[in-house]
Design a protein around this motif. Structure first.
Motif, PDB file in Angstrom:
ATOM      1  N   GLY A  36       0.821  -1.100  -0.102  1.00 13.18           N
ATOM      2  CA  GLY A  36      -0.045  -0.069  -0.065  1.00 13.18           C
ATOM      3  C   GLY A  36       0.896   1.273  -0.015  1.00 13.18           C
ATOM      4  O   GLY A  36       0.169   2.553   0.271  1.00 13.18           O
ATOM      5  N   ASP A  37       2.337   0.966  -0.155  1.00 11.55           N
ATOM      6  CA  ASP A  37       3.112   2.390  -0.106  1.00 11.55           C
ATOM      7  C   ASP A  37       2.506   3.090  -1.461  1.00 11.55           C
ATOM      8  O   ASP A  37       2.623   2.505  -2.528  1.00 11.55           O
ATOM      9  CB  ASP A  37       4.315   1.866  -0.282  1.00 11.55           C
ATOM     10  CG  ASP A  37       5.392   3.039  -0.640  1.00 11.55           C
ATOM     11  OD1 ASP A  37       5.972   3.618   0.575  1.00 11.55           O
ATOM     12  OD2 ASP A  37       5.845   3.456  -1.738  1.00 11.55           O
ATOM     13  N   ALA A  38       2.311   4.608  -1.162  1.00  9.80           N
ATOM     14  CA  ALA A  38       1.698   5.484  -2.236  1.00  9.80           C
ATOM     15  C   ALA A  38       2.747   5.384  -3.498  1.00  9.80           C
ATOM     16  O   ALA A  38       2.386   5.319  -4.638  1.00  9.80           O
ATOM     17  CB  ALA A  38       1.701   6.760  -1.699  1.00  9.80           C
ATOM     18  N   ARG A  39       4.165   5.809  -3.236  1.00 14.54           N
ATOM     19  CA  ARG A  39       4.996   5.847  -4.272  1.00 14.54           C
ATOM     20  C   ARG A  39       5.162   4.278  -4.935  1.00 14.54           C
ATOM     21  O   ARG A  39       5.342   4.472  -6.171  1.00 14.54           O
ATOM     22  CB  ARG A  39       6.507   6.162  -3.334  1.00 14.54           C
ATOM     23  CG  ARG A  39       7.361   6.425  -4.501  1.00 14.54           C
ATOM     24  CD  ARG A  39       7.320   7.684  -5.742  1.00 14.54           C
ATOM     25  NE  ARG A  39       8.184   7.423  -6.612  1.00 14.54           N
ATOM     26  CZ  ARG A  39       9.578   7.904  -6.555  1.00 14.54           C
ATOM     27  NH1 ARG A  39       9.932   8.181  -5.442  1.00 14.54           N
ATOM     28  NH2 ARG A  39      10.185   7.521  -7.760  1.00 14.54           N
ATOM     29  N   ALA A  40       5.173   3.485  -4.603  1.00 16.93           N
ATOM     30  CA  ALA A  40       5.114   2.236  -5.090  1.00 16.93           C
ATOM     31  C   ALA A  40       4.224   1.846  -5.958  1.00 16.93           C
ATOM     32  O   ALA A  40       4.129   1.661  -7.075  1.00 16.93           O
ATOM     33  CB  ALA A  40       5.323   0.888  -4.140  1.00 16.93           C
ATOM     34  N   LEU A  41       2.746   2.168  -5.588  1.00 15.67           N
ATOM     35  CA  LEU A  41       1.643   2.208  -6.307  1.00 15.67           C
ATOM     36  C   LEU A  41       1.575   3.206  -7.572  1.00 15.67           C
ATOM     37  O   LEU A  41       1.363   2.821  -8.773  1.00 15.67           O
ATOM     38  CB  LEU A  41       0.464   2.531  -5.526  1.00 15.67           C
ATOM     39  CG  LEU A  41       0.073   1.474  -4.265  1.00 15.67           C
ATOM     40  CD1 LEU A  41      -0.732   2.089  -3.450  1.00 15.67           C
ATOM     41  CD2 LEU A  41      -0.570   0.277  -5.111  1.00 15.67           C
ATOM     42  N   PHE A  42       2.368   4.294  -7.394  1.00 17.95           N
ATOM     43  CA  PHE A  42       2.361   5.391  -8.288  1.00 17.95           C
ATOM     44  C   PHE A  42       3.306   4.731  -9.410  1.00 17.95           C
ATOM     45  O   PHE A  42       2.834   4.976 -10.589  1.00 17.95           O
ATOM     46  CB  PHE A  42       2.962   6.621  -7.884  1.00 17.95           C
ATOM     47  CG  PHE A  42       3.336   7.539  -8.846  1.00 17.95           C
ATOM     48  CD1 PHE A  42       2.395   8.161  -9.617  1.00 17.95           C
ATOM     49  CD2 PHE A  42       4.705   7.961  -8.847  1.00 17.95           C
ATOM     50  CE1 PHE A  42       2.824   9.236 -10.676  1.00 17.95           C
ATOM     51  CE2 PHE A  42       5.023   8.900 -10.122  1.00 17.95           C
ATOM     52  CZ  PHE A  42       4.215   9.361 -10.543  1.00 17.95           C
ATOM     53  N   LEU A  65      -3.006   7.774  -4.939  1.00 19.36           N
ATOM     54  CA  LEU A  65      -3.653   9.039  -4.780  1.00 19.36           C
ATOM     55  C   LEU A  65      -4.337   8.889  -3.073  1.00 19.36           C
ATOM     56  O   LEU A  65      -3.946   9.601  -2.203  1.00 19.36           O
ATOM     57  CB  LEU A  65      -4.741   9.881  -5.535  1.00 19.36           C
ATOM     58  CG  LEU A  65      -3.955  10.338  -6.884  1.00 19.36           C
ATOM     59  CD1 LEU A  65      -4.793  10.334  -7.966  1.00 19.36           C
ATOM     60  CD2 LEU A  65      -2.963  11.398  -6.539  1.00 19.36           C
ATOM     61  N   ASP A  66      -4.930   7.857  -3.142  1.00 22.18           N
ATOM     62  CA  ASP A  66      -5.636   7.448  -1.836  1.00 22.18           C
ATOM     63  C   ASP A  66      -4.581   7.325  -0.620  1.00 22.18           C
ATOM     64  O   ASP A  66      -5.047   7.737   0.462  1.00 22.18           O
ATOM     65  CB  ASP A  66      -6.778   6.679  -1.868  1.00 22.18           C
ATOM     66  CG  ASP A  66      -7.792   6.659  -2.675  1.00 22.18           C
ATOM     67  OD1 ASP A  66      -8.261   7.835  -2.778  1.00 22.18           O
ATOM     68  OD2 ASP A  66      -8.454   5.854  -3.128  1.00 22.18           O
ATOM     69  N   ALA A  67      -3.636   6.720  -1.036  1.00 21.01           N
ATOM     70  CA  ALA A  67      -2.510   6.263   0.056  1.00 21.01           C
ATOM     71  C   ALA A  67      -1.694   7.904   0.404  1.00 21.01           C
ATOM     72  O   ALA A  67      -1.111   7.535   1.259  1.00 21.01           O
ATOM     73  CB  ALA A  67      -1.648   5.292  -0.600  1.00 21.01           C
ATOM     74  N   GLY A  68      -1.876   8.937  -0.441  1.00 22.98           N
ATOM     75  CA  GLY A  68      -1.060   9.907  -0.055  1.00 22.98           C
ATOM     76  C   GLY A  68       0.323  10.131  -0.585  1.00 22.98           C
ATOM     77  O   GLY A  68       1.138   9.763   0.275  1.00 22.98           O
TER      78      GLY A  68
END
Length: 160
Positions: A36-42, A65-68
């Motif tokens: 759920g790491d935002a940067r990894a998802l991005f 975006l939801d993860a911040g």
């Protein structure tokens, strides 16, 4: 030893890898981070977006975006999500995201304007698109900034 960011950048900079290889390499790097790491998802979203796998990219951008995301990557994710939405035919949502990002300002406001203009073209609003693109370009011109800005406004609001 290279940092995670440097290794991600190296994958993006490697023009020799196929789209599938890029996805695999980015996914492997993403697994090094917390679930759920935002940067990894991005980064996972971007790899799929770049490969034309827009449906998967959309879901990952939304999760990122939801993860911040941080202030550097949030505007990139919004612009990239909006572009993906346009490609998926979700033009109204794309336009709204880009409008809000343009109004927010910041270093990527002109990039948001470029994609906003593309989305307007998709909607058949070429004059409005040209006006947006010219307004974004005008401040970067060595001369004629005021004239180009005025002409851009006239495209959508002609003098009476």
């Amino acid at each position: 030893m290279e940092s995670w960011n440097e290794r991600v950048a190296a994958v993006w900079d490697d023009d020799a890898v196929s789209d599938a290889e890029r996805i695999d390499r980015i996914d492997a790097l993403a697994r090094e981070r917390a679930d759920g790491d935002a940067r990894a998802l991005f980064e996972r979203a971007g790899a799929r977006d770049s490969a034309g796998v827009e449906v998967e990219a959309e879901a990952l951008y939304r999760r990122a975006l939801d993860a911040g995301l941080d202030d550097e990557h949030r505007p990139q994710a919004v612009i990239q999500l909006a572009s993906t939405l346009r490609n998926l035919g979700k033009v109204d949502e794309s336009l709204e995201l880009l409008r809000a990002e343009r109004e927010r300002g910041g270093p990527l406001a002109d990039a948001a304007s470029a994609f906003y203009a593309l989305t307007l073209v998709t909607l058949g609003k070429s004059r409005e698109a040209a006006a947006i693109a010219l307004e974004a370009l005008a401040p970067h011109l060595p001369r004629y900034t005021r004239s180009v800005t005025a002409y851009a406004r006239e495209l959508v609001d002609p003098p009476r």
